[in-house]
Design a protein around this motif. Structure first.
Motif, short mmCIF file in Angstrom:
data_model
loop_
_atom_site.label_atom_id
_atom_site.label_comp_id
_atom_site.label_asym_id
_atom_site.label_seq_id
_atom_site.Cartn_x
_atom_site.Cartn_y
_atom_site.Cartn_z
N THR A 206 10.17 -2.41 0.22
CA THR A 206 9.39 -3.41 -0.50
C THR A 206 8.14 -2.78 -1.12
O THR A 206 7.79 -1.63 -0.84
N LEU A 207 7.47 -3.59 -1.92
CA LEU A 207 6.22 -3.14 -2.53
C LEU A 207 5.15 -2.89 -1.48
O LEU A 207 4.27 -2.04 -1.66
N GLU A 208 5.21 -3.60 -0.37
CA GLU A 208 4.25 -3.36 0.70
C GLU A 208 4.42 -1.96 1.28
O GLU A 208 3.43 -1.31 1.65
N ASP A 209 5.64 -1.48 1.36
CA ASP A 209 5.87 -0.11 1.81
C ASP A 209 5.21 0.89 0.85
O ASP A 209 4.64 1.90 1.28
N VAL A 210 5.30 0.60 -0.45
CA VAL A 210 4.65 1.46 -1.44
C VAL A 210 3.14 1.45 -1.23
O VAL A 210 2.49 2.51 -1.21
N PHE A 211 2.58 0.26 -1.07
CA PHE A 211 1.13 0.13 -0.90
C PHE A 211 0.65 0.92 0.31
O PHE A 211 -0.34 1.66 0.25
N LEU A 212 1.35 0.78 1.43
CA LEU A 212 0.95 1.49 2.65
C LEU A 212 1.16 2.99 2.51
O LEU A 212 0.36 3.78 3.02
N ARG A 213 2.20 3.39 1.82
CA ARG A 213 2.44 4.82 1.61
C ARG A 213 1.32 5.45 0.79
O ARG A 213 0.88 6.57 1.06
N LEU A 214 0.83 4.72 -0.21
CA LEU A 214 -0.17 5.28 -1.12
C LEU A 214 -1.60 5.17 -0.59
O LEU A 214 -2.44 6.01 -0.90
#
Length: 221
Positions: A206-214
């Protein structure tokens, strides 16, 4: 609940009619637009209610109705569903999707990644005033995380070494290991058979995974 500048002494309908006067909208047209927008926002049954009697979700929808009175080409929203219950949040999302489908440009800020994924054609992720990435939600997920996320709770020893040998990207956050994978079926089977003690679950990224990754997982002030 976020602040608003609705007039607490006026009814729902009166708030719209007074606001219409700032744009020199003739009284008959202002009344027609007000009733139309109250119906669109599912507020027609509350037009005689006063502002203090409205819930947070009703207030948010009234503010949006007011913002649409002068038929803007661009609607700017700052965290439009913060603090709302799930039913109210989804109702706001549905109205915004209808407006977008009708050609209205919408610029919004949000910390809700589900909201960003659902409403945004393009988005940017910022952290500490820095622009980190820009693009379409689905493309950002695929590029920065992959198609699937495999979460392992309380993994047994040897999993990190196993993943390292296979050059699989992962995060170790203590009692959980989070793995980003393209097609997880074979890897999921092998890990679940050899390394899962507390449980394994595979889901879509999900986009939340992207946010946390970055931006990282550390708490912010």
């Amino acid at each position: 609940q976020q602040e608003n500048n609705l007039d607490p002494e006026l009814t729902v309908l009166q708030n719209l009619l007074v606001f219409a006067r700032y744009f020199d909208i003739a009284a008959p047209e202002a009344e027609r637009r007000s009733h139309e927008l109250l119906t669109f926002m599912a507020l027609e049954h509350r037009e005689e209610s006063r502002v203090p009697d409205l819930s947070g979700g009703l207030l948010r929808r009234l503010v949006m109705a007011r913002a649409l009175l002068n038929r803007p080409e661009l609607l700017i929203l700052d965290e439009p569903t913060t603090g709302l219950d799930p039913q109210s949040r989804h109702q706001v999302w549905e109205r915004l999707e209808e407006l977008r489908a009708d050609g209205l440009s919408i610029l919004l800020t949000t910390h809700n990644m589900d909201e960003a994924s659902r409403l945004c054609d393009r988005l940017i992720i910022m952290d500490g005033g820095r622009l980190l990435v820009e693009g379409k939600p689905a493309e950002l997920v695929l590029h920065h995380v992959g198609r699937h996320i495999l979460e392992i709770v309380d993994p047994v020893d040897g999993l990190a070494e196993f993943l390292g040998k296979r050059q699989v990207q992962y995060e170790n956050i203590g009692h959980r290991i989070i793995i980003s994978i393209e097609d997880g079926s074979d890897l999921y089977r092998e890990i679940s058979e050899r390394f899962c003690s507390g449980g394994c679950a595979m889901r879509m990224a999900t986009l939340e995974d992207v946010f946390l990754r970055l931006t990282g997982r550390e708490l912010r002030e």
